[in-house]
Design an enzyme around this catalytic site. Structure first.
Site, PDB file in Angstrom:
ATOM      1  N   HIS A 370       0.801  -1.226   0.000  1.00 62.27           N
ATOM      2  CA  HIS A 370       0.000   0.000   0.000  1.00 62.27           C
ATOM      3  C   HIS A 370       0.834   1.277   0.000  1.00 62.27           C
ATOM      4  CE1 HIS A 370      -4.143  -1.472   0.532  1.00 62.27           C
ATOM      5  NE2 HIS A 370      -3.608  -2.458   1.221  1.00 62.27           N
ATOM      6  N   LYS A 562      -8.028  13.737   4.376  1.00 58.50           N
ATOM      7  CA  LYS A 562      -7.141  12.578   4.341  1.00 58.50           C
ATOM      8  C   LYS A 562      -6.103  12.724   5.449  1.00 58.50           C
ATOM      9  CE  LYS A 562      -6.350  13.537   0.033  1.00 58.50           C
ATOM     10  NZ  LYS A 562      -6.550  12.240  -0.615  1.00 58.50           N
ATOM     11  N   LYS A 568       0.975  14.091   0.918  1.00 54.67           N
ATOM     12  CA  LYS A 568      -0.399  14.430   0.511  1.00 54.67           C
ATOM     13  C   LYS A 568      -0.545  15.936   0.276  1.00 54.67           C
ATOM     14  CE  LYS A 568      -2.310  10.366   2.810  1.00 54.67           C
ATOM     15  NZ  LYS A 568      -2.907   9.629   1.676  1.00 54.67           N
ATOM     16  N   THR A 670      -8.586   6.383  -1.926  1.00 58.08           N
ATOM     17  CA  THR A 670      -9.987   5.991  -2.107  1.00 58.08           C
ATOM     18  C   THR A 670     -10.930   7.162  -1.838  1.00 58.08           C
ATOM     19  OG1 THR A 670     -10.011   5.136   0.163  1.00 58.08           O
ATOM     20  CG2 THR A 670      -9.657   3.537  -1.620  1.00 58.08           C
ATOM     21  N   LYS A 674     -14.672   8.177  -3.594  1.00 59.86           N
ATOM     22  CA  LYS A 674     -15.905   8.519  -2.866  1.00 59.86           C
ATOM     23  C   LYS A 674     -16.425   9.887  -3.289  1.00 59.86           C
ATOM     24  CE  LYS A 674     -13.939   5.979   0.963  1.00 59.86           C
ATOM     25  NZ  LYS A 674     -12.899   6.170   1.958  1.00 59.86           N
TER      26      LYS A 674
END
Length: 825
Positions: A370, A562, A568, A670, A674
């Site tokens: 991951h 997140k 990020k 993910t 969404k």
């Protein structure tokens, strides 16, 4: 006889009752029998628990039917090992999956209550943190929906990660006591408790023939007590279980020590043992923290493998048949210790020859990677491993020796550098065990979680392993469950979709493609955007409640939700906010669409820079939100204690989805799926699953910016210097200097951010992508002005992301990795 007749009459009467009336009776029965309350005295919490227990009762009845059939047929199962499951609240999702949401709503209404109010009761299950845990929860939903026999294994954390609050804009952590008053969904299974050995040493013991064998001796035992949470599939056909382990001392209390006055010592073992399942991801910045993490990971793996072995023995006579009955999925590197643990069970406890045991291991294990961040791939020091798991260290050394001599040497004869590169043991002081390498070597399949991610695994992270075992590498692009992330969390949009294309899409998300024909329909656009506006009103109310900030639902709601991490790039978003604010201050009449920047994120307690970014966003937001000069055109809201329940309000309300990680750093994501499913337009880099979202929704329905993976590589190779970007762009230089001043907090408060971007070399290329990002945000502003055009883009995002259903992902795992057939009972 009278009792039998009474029961028969009761059954006959129930058969004539409507679903609503039956539910009402079940809820009242649970209220009285399990909550010890009458209808007149029950509190809101009592009613919530009574509904949960009534729904759980139905699920358990079905679970017994399903599992009896599974046992009769001796089915093949997948065992999913994950250190976290971000489940959220379960009541609404379970009502939706069982198809009784509206019946329950009517039953509760007849009792004088509002189901929507009751659904807000109860905490989120504190079993996970970010995308890894939420993915595992979606996968459990899809496994049951597809009638695939499965058990999920994890830890029943007492406190989960932590509760987040802001004090003067800074993150403060406190225990998340989500289990304080019990969890109505869990069932304790003390009869399946297991003992887990730790520490001790290895010694050679000899039999009567003088044959020696290693024995793990003088160990300390911890008890693993399982708690089962039933997981229902859509339509309620299959119920699987999530089995969560709680650590207990094998001996709670030493009465002799207590009687001698050692009151603290008497319960020391209990306290130390139970610390294992206290919190998710204990802070590992200390040696004690590292040791606790390793113990925690081994505890959950050892409990789970003992449970799998017990299940296998109940119905099977040979160990070789384990490969036909069990597929064990390692969800990231946390459970990688399962490889040597299963080897220990087979060669030490069951006395199997090494080659037979290793063949079984490689055939039952598969591994999902991951992360592309080398620093995120777990490594444990050899001295720590020797202290905690001495026998496992021996087994890992033997696995490594055989791997290097029998496989690597054959492929690259005499290449000592290649052996050092691929060794499970990294040389250094101290030596380190590479757990990701152990997972790859011990599994029959390694998969990435997005097409780009898998390509990069093959090209970089596991390149030599890919050259050695090309057939072992697969891609399985992540997915999300549409039951929770559209049908349950966005009921108005779900109802519109039902009216437009039918109601079978939650089990076949590709059917959303039928919405494309409505993309240009003005009346459909109007209804779609009216629903979006009402969702934004709900989010505005949440922001007011949690942040005490007033926001306008007609503004663009720009969302970044997140885990807080540099890759990020929440700090890239921060620089853009400062840029927009500065432009408005210099020109208050600047024609921009008002925008609300919404954040939700937790930073790891020991991650200082991430916590500083949170502080900066809150400090800047506080200044912007109270600056009357800009006329409310910008607002910043950082919602504290972000989790699944708040995501269920934020996601349906989002207009813009921030997916802005450095290209090549995000495995998949993910949240992007969404948000797109709920009609939010992505602004993002070509990273992770963004690449595939772009392919699905079309170039014209997404805002792409920044360096590509190839450009990132060439940028570093060409000698990137962030100071060059700083000096070349006046606007960028101004906002960095402004951030470093005392305009938002005492001078020096955000020096770590500045150092990371400049002196620290800008490791995630924030400054390299700054101008492209700001320009893309300007395009968002322009696009939003065309109401019809924006509505069309939003509708097409919803219509075209059917690929990203977790049902599709799990079906691919079942067909291509686990070879797992469904069983419909």
């Amino acid at each position: 006889m009278e009792t039998q007749m009474s029961e028969s009459n009761s059954v006959a009467e129930s058969a004539n009752l409507s679903e609503t009336e039956i539910l009402k009776e079940e809820i009242i029965s649970n209220l009285i029998r399990n909550q010890a309350h009458s209808v007149e005295t029950a509190t809101t919490g009592d009613w919530w628990r009574a509904i949960c227990l009534a729904v759980r009762g139905r699920m358990l009845e079905r679970a017994c039917e399903v599992h009896t059939e599974h046992q009769k047929k001796n089915v093949r199962r997948v065992y999913y090992l994950s250190l976290e499951y971000l489940m959220g609240r379960l009541l609404e999702n379970n009502l939706v999956s069982l198809g009784i949401l509206e019946s329950c709503r009517e039953a509760i209404s007849e009792l004088g209550l509002d189901l929507d109010d009751l659904l807000e009761e109860g905490p989120d299950l504190g079993l996970g943190n970010g995308g890894l845990g939420r993915l595992a929860a979606c996968f459990m939903d899809s496994l049951a929906t597809l009638d695939l026999p499965a058990v999920g294994y994890g830890i029943n954390y007492e406190f989960g990660l932590f509760r987040q609050k802001f004090v003067d804009g800074q993150q403060m952590e406190s225990p998340d006591e989500w289990r304080r008053f019990g969890n109505p969904w869990e069932i304790c299974r003390p009869e399946y408790a297991v003992e887990v050995p730790l520490y001790g040493h290895v010694e050679n013991q000899f039999d009567e023939l003088g044959q020696g064998r290693p024995v793990w001796a003088d160990t300390r035992s911890i008890l693993g007590v399982p708690w089962d949470v039933p997981v229902v599939g859509y339509t309620g056909s299959t119920i699987n279980y999530l089995r969560l382990w709680e650590s207990k001392a094998s001996r709670d209390f030493d009465l002799d020590i207590f009687n001698r006055g050692g009151y603290v010592e008497a319960v020391r073992e209990k306290a130390e043992s139970e610390s294992i399942s206290k919190v998710l991801y204990p802070n590992d910045s200390t040696e004690a923290g590292k040791e606790l993490r390793l113990v925690q990971q081994y505890f959950f793996v050892a409990c789970s493998l003992q449970d799998i072995v017990k299940r296998h023995r109940r119905s099977n006579d040979t160990w070789d048949s384990l490969v036909d009955k069990a597929a064990i999925q390692l969800n990231d590197t946390h459970p990688a210790i399962a490889v040597p643990e299963l080897m220990r069970i087979l060669i030490d406890d069951e006395m199997l020859p090494w080659d037979q045991a290793w063949g079984i291991c490689q055939k039952v294990f598969s591994y999902t990677n991951h992360t592309l961040l080398p620093e995120a791939l777990e490594k444990w020091s050899v001295p720590l491993f020797e202290k905690v798991l001495p026998r496992h260290l021996q087994i890992i050394f033997e696995i490594n020796k055989r791997f290097l001599e029998d496989i690597v040497e054959v492929k690259w004869p005499g290449d000592s550098q290649k052996k050092a590169e691929m060794s499970l043991i990294e040389e250094g002081a101290p030596k380190q065990i590479r757990m990701a390498y152990l997972a790859v070597v011990g599994s029959h399949t390694t998969n990435g979680v997005a097409a780009l991610h898998t390509d990069l695994l093959k090209k970089h992270l596991f390149n030599s392993f890919f050259q050695l075992f090309p057939e072992r590498f697969q891609n399985k692009t992540n997915g999300i469950t549409p039951r929770r992330w559209l049908k349950a969390c966005n009921p108005e949009l779900s109802a519109l979709i039902d009216r437009s294309i039918g109601n079978d899409w939650p089990a076949n998300l590709d059917k959303l493609r039928d919405l494309e024909k409505f993309a240009d329909d003005s009346s459909f656009q109007e209804e779609f955007m009216a629903i979006k506006h009402r969702n934004k009103e709900a989010l505005a109310a949440l922001i007011k409640e949690r942040c005490d900030i007033d926001v306008d639902p007609s503004a663009i709601f720009d969302v970044q939700i997140k885990r807080l991490h540099e890759y990020k790039r929440q700090h890239l978003n921060l620089l853009n906010i400062l840029t927009q604010y500065r432009r408005l201050l210099q020109n208050p009449d600047l024609d921009v669409v008002p925008r609300v920047f919404v954040f939700g994120a937790k930073a790891a307690p020991g991650y200082t820079l991430a916590k500083e970014i949170i502080h900066a966003l809150n400090a800047i937001g506080d200044v912007i939100n109270n600056d009357e000069r800009i006329g409310g055109k910008l607002k910043v809201a950082f919602i504290p204690n972000y989790g699944v329940s708040s995501a269920e309000i934020i996601i349906p309300a989002s207009d813009v989805s921030e997916q802005i990680s450095t290209a090549g750093k995000e495995a998949s994501g993910t949240g992007n799926m969404k948000l797109a499913l709920n009609g939010s337009l992505t602004i993002g880099t070509l990273d992770g699953a963004n690449v595939e979202i772009k392919e699905e929704v079309g170039d014209e329905n997404i805002f792409i910016f920044g360096l590509t993976v190839e450009e990132v590589e060439s940028t570093w190779k060409s000698g990137y210097c962030s100071f060059d970007e700083y000096w070349a762009d006046e606007e960028l230089r101004a906002v960095i200097d402004w951030l470093s001043s005392d305009s938002f907090a005492p001078k020096g408060s955000f020096d770590s951010i500045r150092r990371s971007l400049l002196e620290g070399g800008d490791p995630y290329l924030v400054l390299a992508d700054y101008r492209s990002y700001v320009d893309a945000q300007d395009k968002v502003d322009q696009a939003y002005r065309d109401k019809s055009g924006w509505a069309k883009m939003a509708i097409l995002n919803t219509a075209r992301v059917g690929k990203f259903s977790s049902d599709r992902t799990i079906q691919e795992y079942a067909d291509e990795i686990w070879h797992l057939p469904p069983l419909t009972v």
